[in-house]
Design a protein around this motif. Structure first.
Motif, short mmCIF file in Angstrom:
data_model
loop_
_atom_site.label_atom_id
_atom_site.label_comp_id
_atom_site.label_asym_id
_atom_site.label_seq_id
_atom_site.Cartn_x
_atom_site.Cartn_y
_atom_site.Cartn_z
N THR A 102 1.17 -16.74 8.15
CA THR A 102 0.08 -16.26 7.31
C THR A 102 -1.27 -16.64 7.93
O THR A 102 -2.20 -15.82 7.99
CB THR A 102 0.20 -16.85 5.88
OG1 THR A 102 1.53 -16.63 5.40
CG2 THR A 102 -0.77 -16.18 4.93
N GLU A 105 -2.91 -14.47 10.70
CA GLU A 105 -3.57 -13.21 10.38
C GLU A 105 -5.01 -13.41 9.91
O GLU A 105 -5.61 -12.51 9.33
CB GLU A 105 -2.76 -12.45 9.33
CG GLU A 105 -1.41 -11.99 9.87
CD GLU A 105 -0.83 -10.81 9.11
OE1 GLU A 105 -1.45 -10.38 8.13
OE2 GLU A 105 0.24 -10.34 9.52
N TRP A 134 2.43 -17.19 17.30
CA TRP A 134 2.28 -15.93 16.58
C TRP A 134 1.03 -15.18 17.05
O TRP A 134 1.04 -13.95 17.19
CB TRP A 134 2.21 -16.19 15.07
CG TRP A 134 3.46 -16.76 14.47
CD1 TRP A 134 3.61 -18.02 13.93
CD2 TRP A 134 4.74 -16.14 14.37
NE1 TRP A 134 4.90 -18.20 13.50
CE2 TRP A 134 5.62 -17.06 13.76
CE3 TRP A 134 5.22 -14.88 14.73
CZ2 TRP A 134 6.96 -16.77 13.49
CZ3 TRP A 134 6.57 -14.60 14.48
CH2 TRP A 134 7.41 -15.53 13.87
N ASN A 138 0.72 -11.42 19.45
CA ASN A 138 0.21 -10.27 18.72
C ASN A 138 -1.19 -9.82 19.17
O ASN A 138 -1.46 -8.62 19.26
CB ASN A 138 0.19 -10.61 17.22
CG ASN A 138 -0.55 -9.60 16.37
OD1 ASN A 138 -1.64 -9.87 15.88
ND2 ASN A 138 0.04 -8.43 16.19
N ARG A 139 -2.06 -10.76 19.47
CA ARG A 139 -3.46 -10.40 19.75
C ARG A 139 -3.72 -10.18 21.24
O ARG A 139 -3.04 -10.76 22.09
CB ARG A 139 -4.38 -11.49 19.20
CG ARG A 139 -4.25 -11.66 17.68
CD ARG A 139 -5.41 -12.41 17.11
NE ARG A 139 -5.21 -12.72 15.70
CZ ARG A 139 -6.11 -13.31 14.94
NH1 ARG A 139 -7.29 -13.64 15.45
NH2 ARG A 139 -5.87 -13.57 13.67
N ARG A 230 3.68 -8.01 19.88
CA ARG A 230 4.24 -7.30 18.73
C ARG A 230 3.10 -6.68 17.92
O ARG A 230 1.99 -7.17 17.91
CB ARG A 230 5.07 -8.24 17.85
CG ARG A 230 4.33 -9.40 17.29
CD ARG A 230 5.19 -10.21 16.31
NE ARG A 230 6.33 -10.84 16.94
CZ ARG A 230 6.26 -11.99 17.63
NH1 ARG A 230 5.10 -12.60 17.76
NH2 ARG A 230 7.33 -12.52 18.17
N LYS A 231 3.41 -5.57 17.23
CA LYS A 231 2.39 -4.85 16.46
C LYS A 231 1.93 -5.65 15.25
O LYS A 231 0.75 -5.65 14.90
CB LYS A 231 2.92 -3.49 16.00
CG LYS A 231 2.96 -2.45 17.10
CD LYS A 231 3.36 -1.10 16.56
CE LYS A 231 3.38 -0.05 17.66
NZ LYS A 231 3.84 1.26 17.19
N HIS A 232 2.86 -6.31 14.60
CA HIS A 232 2.53 -7.04 13.37
C HIS A 232 3.06 -8.47 13.46
O HIS A 232 4.13 -8.70 14.03
CB HIS A 232 3.12 -6.36 12.15
CG HIS A 232 2.71 -4.92 12.01
ND1 HIS A 232 1.45 -4.55 11.62
CD2 HIS A 232 3.39 -3.77 12.23
CE1 HIS A 232 1.36 -3.23 11.59
NE2 HIS A 232 2.53 -2.72 11.97
N VAL A 233 2.35 -9.40 12.87
CA VAL A 233 2.82 -10.79 12.82
C VAL A 233 3.84 -10.92 11.68
O VAL A 233 4.94 -11.38 11.87
CB VAL A 233 1.65 -11.78 12.60
CG1 VAL A 233 2.18 -13.20 12.52
CG2 VAL A 233 0.66 -11.66 13.74
N ARG A 234 3.42 -10.50 10.49
CA ARG A 234 4.35 -10.55 9.37
C ARG A 234 5.22 -9.30 9.35
O ARG A 234 4.81 -8.24 9.75
CB ARG A 234 3.56 -10.63 8.04
CG ARG A 234 2.87 -11.94 7.83
CD ARG A 234 2.28 -12.05 6.44
NE ARG A 234 1.17 -11.11 6.23
CZ ARG A 234 0.53 -10.99 5.07
NH1 ARG A 234 0.90 -11.70 4.03
NH2 ARG A 234 -0.47 -10.13 4.96
N CYS A 235 6.49 -9.47 8.85
CA CYS A 235 7.36 -8.29 8.78
C CYS A 235 6.83 -7.37 7.71
O CYS A 235 6.42 -7.79 6.69
CB CYS A 235 8.77 -8.67 8.41
SG CYS A 235 9.24 -10.35 8.69
#
Length: 235
Positions: A102, A105, A134, A138-139, A230-235
């Motif tokens: 969390t 993000e 994370w 992602n970034r 990855r496109k998103h951190v959270r599913c």
């Protein structure tokens, strides 16, 4: 949906086998044993609801706390909110896979993660290192200061063998993640992983095991995964 309705739906999805698996990893009562994939239909109905997320997290129920991370609005959370969440994260599946995810993000992610890494507390440190994993996965590389990540690699190299158990896992993952997801320091991460060598964990159990970031980076190279985001951190 309100708190009571969500708790009822989560309880109905609980399975004894899943509950035992979570328990063996450190989860404690109260918990229902809900597989994370089973939470998606409820999450689709709610989408984002920070107020409900706070109520769920405050229950102390593992499944509710995990679900809170799925529907939370990270941008609405302050550093004080994250401190409160990490205070209640009593084992790594909460610290590393709910709180750190969390936090990743938000715009304050690195600032808070740095403080946790320096805290000397096992799960805060673990969450701090995990948050960087994370973030890096992602970034864009341009969002990170190469000099700072270099310092963190050095810190990991010099302290990982004496670090608390869960912190070792997160530090090892950090070395691996820099090696795979942050291209400018790929070679440096490889050298760091080689210098660190195998990291022993579970020493207090009947059978300890070894983590080896150099091996896992090499496998990622073989699979052509360097530069993975990855496109998103959270599913």
């Amino acid at each position: 949906m309100d708190l009571e309705m969500v708790m009822q739906e989560l309880e109905a999805l609980g399975k004894e086998r899943t509950k035992k698996i979570y328990g063996s990893n450190g989860a404690r009562e109260p918990l229902f044993g809900v597989a994370t994939g089973e939470m998606k239909p409820i999450a689709k109905k709610i989408k984002i609801d920070q107020s409900l997320a706070e109520q769920l997290y405050a229950t102390g129920n593992y499944d509710a706390m995990y679900f809170a991370g799925i529907i939370a609005d990270p941008k609405a959370m302050t550093e004080a909110d994250f401190e409160r969440w990490i205070d209640s994260a009593y084992f790594y599946m909460l610290s590393d896979f709910v709180v750190a995810v969390t936090l990743a993000e938000t715009d304050i992610a690195q600032e808070v993660a740095d403080k946790w890494i320096a805290s000397g507390e096992e799960l805060r440190m673990s969450a701090g290192w995990s948050c960087y994993c994370w973030l890096l996965g992602n970034r864009p590389d341009g969002e990170f200061a190469e000099s700072k990540l270099t310092r963190l690699l050095e810190l990991a190299k010099n302290t990982i063998h004496e670090a608390p158990e869960r912190t070792k896992y997160a530090m090892n993952q950090f070395i691996y993640t820099v090696g795979v997801s942050y291209v400018p320091l790929h070679e440096h991460a490889v050298e760091t992983a080689k210098a660190v060598g195998p990291v022993e964990v579970n020493k207090d159990k009947a059978k300890s095991k070894f983590l080896n970031a150099a091996d896992t980076i090499r496998k990622a190279v073989d699979k052509g995964q360097i530069g993975f985001k990855r496109k998103h951190v959270r599913c």
